[in-house]
Design a protein around this motif. Structure first.
Motif, short mmCIF file in Angstrom:
data_model
loop_
_atom_site.label_atom_id
_atom_site.label_comp_id
_atom_site.label_asym_id
_atom_site.label_seq_id
_atom_site.Cartn_x
_atom_site.Cartn_y
_atom_site.Cartn_z
N PRO A 171 0.81 -1.23 0.00
CA PRO A 171 0.00 0.00 0.00
C PRO A 171 0.84 1.28 0.00
CG PRO A 171 -0.85 -1.58 1.61
CD PRO A 171 0.45 -2.13 1.12
N GLU A 172 2.04 1.23 0.60
CA GLU A 172 2.89 2.43 0.63
C GLU A 172 3.19 2.93 -0.77
OE1 GLU A 172 7.50 3.65 1.58
OE2 GLU A 172 6.61 2.05 2.80
N THR A 173 3.46 2.01 -1.70
CA THR A 173 3.77 2.40 -3.07
C THR A 173 2.57 3.07 -3.73
OG1 THR A 173 5.28 0.52 -3.22
CG2 THR A 173 4.66 1.58 -5.28
N TRP A 174 1.36 2.56 -3.50
CA TRP A 174 0.17 3.17 -4.07
C TRP A 174 -0.04 4.58 -3.52
CZ3 TRP A 174 -2.39 1.63 -8.17
CH2 TRP A 174 -2.32 0.28 -8.56
N ILE A 175 0.20 4.76 -2.24
CA ILE A 175 0.05 6.10 -1.65
C ILE A 175 1.04 7.07 -2.26
CG2 ILE A 175 0.28 7.42 0.49
CD1 ILE A 175 -0.69 4.92 1.99
N GLU A 176 2.30 6.65 -2.38
CA GLU A 176 3.33 7.51 -2.97
C GLU A 176 3.03 7.82 -4.43
OE1 GLU A 176 6.84 5.69 -0.06
OE2 GLU A 176 6.59 4.99 -2.12
N ALA A 177 2.58 6.83 -5.19
CA ALA A 177 2.24 7.05 -6.59
C ALA A 177 1.06 8.01 -6.74
CB ALA A 177 1.93 5.72 -7.27
N THR A 178 0.07 7.89 -5.87
CA THR A 178 -1.09 8.78 -5.93
C THR A 178 -0.69 10.22 -5.62
OG1 THR A 178 -2.54 6.96 -5.25
CG2 THR A 178 -3.39 9.21 -5.00
N ILE A 179 0.11 10.40 -4.58
CA ILE A 179 0.56 11.75 -4.22
C ILE A 179 1.40 12.35 -5.33
CG2 ILE A 179 1.98 13.07 -2.61
CD1 ILE A 179 1.16 11.12 -0.43
N ALA A 180 2.31 11.56 -5.92
CA ALA A 180 3.16 12.05 -7.00
C ALA A 180 2.33 12.45 -8.21
CB ALA A 180 4.18 10.98 -7.38
N GLY A 181 1.38 11.60 -8.61
CA GLY A 181 0.55 11.91 -9.76
C GLY A 181 -0.33 13.13 -9.54
N LEU A 182 -0.95 13.23 -8.37
CA LEU A 182 -1.81 14.37 -8.07
C LEU A 182 -1.01 15.66 -7.99
CD1 LEU A 182 -4.62 15.42 -7.30
CD2 LEU A 182 -4.09 14.89 -4.91
N GLY A 183 0.16 15.59 -7.34
CA GLY A 183 0.99 16.78 -7.23
C GLY A 183 1.45 17.28 -8.59
N LEU A 184 1.86 16.35 -9.48
CA LEU A 184 2.30 16.74 -10.82
C LEU A 184 1.15 17.33 -11.63
CD1 LEU A 184 4.54 16.79 -12.95
CD2 LEU A 184 3.86 14.47 -13.60
N TYR A 185 -0.03 16.73 -11.52
CA TYR A 185 -1.19 17.25 -12.25
C TYR A 185 -1.53 18.67 -11.82
CZ TYR A 185 -6.10 17.93 -13.47
OH TYR A 185 -7.28 18.45 -13.93
N LEU A 186 -1.58 18.90 -10.52
CA LEU A 186 -1.90 20.23 -10.01
C LEU A 186 -0.83 21.24 -10.42
CD1 LEU A 186 -3.16 19.34 -6.41
CD2 LEU A 186 -4.55 20.04 -8.39
N PHE A 187 0.43 20.82 -10.41
CA PHE A 187 1.52 21.72 -10.78
C PHE A 187 1.41 22.12 -12.25
CE2 PHE A 187 5.82 22.19 -12.59
CZ PHE A 187 6.22 23.33 -11.91
#
Length: 499
Positions: A232-248
Motif C-alpha cells: 500500500p505504501e507504493t500506491w500512496i506515494e504514486a497517488t501523491i506524485a501523480g496528483l501533485g504533478l497534475y496540479l503543478f
C-alpha cells in the motif's frame, strides 16, 4: 541562429572561480554514492536494521530533489553568490555532523540538511560557468562541468570503500571539510554577485512540485524493498506524485501571475529538446554506473578499490572528448556531434551486453572509456546548445530544472534496471535449472562431482545463480542501449546556434 547571450567583457580570475565552484559541485555529486559502501559499517556502529539504515541514502536523495528547483528562485531573488556561499557552508557543516553522529536519527537529520544545502551547488555552478564564459567557450565550460558531475559518482564507491577500510566510515563525510573550506574561500574572494531580482514566490507551485518530486523519489527508492505495487505504501506515494504533478502542470499553464517554473523555458525549442535528452542521458549514465559496481564485485570478484580503478577511466574518455568537441562544434553542425556521441554510447553498451564471467579487465575498461567519450560528445554540446538560445535571465531557473530532470532520469533509470536485474535473475535461474537434470544430459549425472568440489548441490545452485545473474546484467545493458538508440533521432529537433 545567433546566440541570445550578448558579447561579454573578460571576467577576472575565471580560472580560480571555475576551480572553486567545481570543488563544490564534485563534493555534492560525490556524496550521492560515496556513502553506499559505508552503509554496512554505519549500520553496525549505530545498531540499525537494513530498512532503517536505507534512510541515510533516502533522506539525502529526497531533500536534494525537492530543493533543486528552488535553488533557481533563491539565486535570482537573493543573488547567486550569497546562495552559493550559504549552500557550501551548510553542506560542509552538515558533513561534519554526519561524521560525528552517534545515533540513526542524528545522521538521518544531518543527511537531510546535507541534501537541502547541496542541491543548489550543481545547477548554480552550471549557471555560473555559462555566465563567466563567452558563447564560444560554452562547450568547453560545460565539459568541465560534466567532468565534475560525472566523476563524483564514478569515484565515490571506490573512495568510500578505501576510507572505510583504512580509517573509518566517518571519514566518508569528514573528507568534505577541506574541500568545502577551499571552495567557500574561493567563492567568497573572487566570485562577483549577480543582480538580485525581486521575484514573488509561488507557494502553490513549489508545494505541488515538491510533493510530486518527494513522493516519486520515495517510490523509486523504496519500491524494490516494498515489492512495488503489492504494498500500500507504493500506491500512496504514486497517488501523491501523480496528483501533485497534475496540479503543478495545471497551475503553471493557467496562472496569470508569476509561477514557480516559467513556461517561457519550454517555448525555447533547444531547451525543451535538451531537457528530454538530459533526462534520458541521466537514466543511461547512472543506470550503467549502478550496474557496474555490483557486477564487478559480485560476479567478477573485484575488490572495492579495484572496482573504482576499473570504472574511473570512463572519466578519461570524457576528458579526451573535451579537447575535441569545442573545435568540432566550430566546424560542423552540432547535431552531428551529438549524434556521433549517441552512436559511441550505444556501441559501448552493446559491448557491455556481451560481458561474460571470464570477461577481461581490459574489456571493462575499454567499454567504459568509449562510453565516457560518447557521453562527452553528447553532454557538452547538448548543454551549450540548450542554453545557447535561452535568455540569460532564465539561466538560474533553467539550470535548476535541467539538473532536476537529470536527477529524476537517473533515479528512474536506476530503479528500472535494479528491478529488472532481480526479476530477470529469477527468471533465468528457473530456465537454466530446467536443464540441470540427469535425464536431459548424460554428463549431468556427474555435474555435481565435476563442477563443484564434493558434489554440493548448494554450490551447483550458486553457480546457476551466477550464470543467471550474468544474463540478467547483459539484458539490462541491452535495454539501456535500446533507450539510447530510440532517443538519438530527436537530435533533428535541435536548432544549431552560432558556431
Amino acid at each position: 541562429m545567433r546566440s541570445a547571450t550578448p558579447t561579454m567583457s573578460p571576467v577576472p580570475h575565471r580560472g580560480v572561480i571555475t576551480a572553486s565552484i567545481m570543488l563544490a559541485s564534485v563534493m555534492s555529486a560525490l556524496d550521492t554514492t560515496i556513502a553506499i559502501v559505508a552503509l554496512p559499517h554505519i549500520q553496525g556502529t549505530l545498531s540499525s536494521t537494513q530498512d532503517q539504515i536505507s534512510w541515510v541514502l533516502t533522506s539525502y536523495i529526497v531533500a536534494a530533489a525537492i530543493m533543486t528547483p528552488l535553488s533557481g528562485w533563491l539565486a535570482s531573488r537573493y543573488g547567486r553568490r550569497r546562495v552559493f556561499l550559504a549552500s557550501i557552508l551548510g553542506f560542509t557543516l552538515a558533513s561534519v555532523l554526519c561524521g560525528v553522529a552517534q545515533s540513526l536519527a542524528e545522521i538521518v537529520v544531518a543527511r537531510l540538511l546535507q541534501g537541502l544545502c547541496g542541491a543548489a551547488l550543481v545547477p548554480l555552478s552550471q549557471a555560473t560557468l555559462l555566465d563567466i564564459n563567452p558563447p564560444e567557450r560554452h562547450a568547453r565550460a560545460m565539459g568541465v562541468w560534466i567532468m565534475g558531475v560525472t566523476l563524483g559518482p564514478v569515484i565515490g564507491p571506490a573512495l568510500g570503500g578505501w576510507l572505510t577500510e583504512n580509517y573509518s566510515w566517518r571519514w566518508v563525510f569528514f573528507i568534505n571539510l577541506p574541500f568545502g573550506v577551499l571552495s567557500f574561500l574561493g567563492v567568497l574572494t573572487f566570485m562577483r554577485e549577480t543582480q538580485p531580482r525581486h521575484l514573488p514566490f509561488d507557494f502553490f507551485g513549489f508545494a505541488t512540485l515538491s510533493l510530486a518530486i518527494g513522493a516519486l523519489q520515495l517510490l523509486l527508492d523504496r519500491g524494490q524493498v516494498n515489492d512495488w505495487f503489492s504494498d500500500p505504501e507504493t500506491w500512496i506515494e504514486a497517488t501523491i506524485a501523480g496528483l501533485g504533478l497534475y496540479l503543478f502542470v495545471v497551475h503553471i499553464a493557467t496562472a496569470r501571475g508569476p509561477v514557480f517554473v516559467s513556461p517561457s523555458l519550454f517555448k525555447d525549442r533547444n531547451y525543451f529538446t535538451g531537457s528530454i535528452f538530459i533526462f534520458t542521458m541521466g537514466a543511461v549514465l547512472y543506470a550503467t554506473l549502478a550496474l557496474l559496481p555490483p557486477l564487478l564485485q559480485g560476479l567478477f570478484n573485484y575488490p572495492v578499490v579495484l572496482t573504482g580503478l576499473v570504472t574511473a577511466p570512463r572519466g578519461l574518455g570524457s576528458i579526451a572528448a573535451l579537447f575535441l568537441v569545442g573545435p568540432l562544434m566550430r566546424r560542423i553542425d552540432v547535431r552531428y556531434v551529438i549524434g556521433t556521441g549517441f552512436v559511441m554510447t550505444a556501441i559501448s553498451l552493446w559491448h557491455m551486453s556481451h560481458f561474460f564471467l571470464q570477461t577481461s579487465t581490459w574489456a571493462v575498461v575499454s567499454s567504459g572509456v568509449l562510453q565516457g567519450f560518447g557521453t562527452g560528445f553528447i553532454y557538452m554540446p547538448l548543454a551549450a546548445t540548450a542554453f545557447g538560445t535561452l535568455a540569460p535571465h532564465l539561466r538560474n531557473e533553467g539550470t535548476a530544472l535541467f539538473n532536476l530532470l537529470r536527477n529524476l532520469g537517473s533515479s528512474i533509470g536506476i530503479s528500472a534496471v535494479t528491478t529488472m536485474l532481480v526479476r530477470n535473475t529469477q527468471i533465468m535461474h528457473a530456465r537454466l535449472a530446467e536443464h540441470v537434470t540427469p535425464f536431459a544430459d548424460p554428463l549431468s549425472t556427474h555435474a555435481t562431482q565435476v563442477m563443484v568440489p564434493g558434489g554440493s548441490l548448494a554450490a551447483l545452485n550458486a553457480e546457476v545463480t551466477r550464470q543467471a545473474a550474468m544474463i540478467a546484467y547483459d539484458n539490462d545493458f541491452k535495454l539501456v542501449m535500446i533507450l539510447t538508440l530510440c532517443t538519438a533521432p530527436l537530435v533533428v529537433l535541435l536548432r544549431p546556434v552560432q558556431r
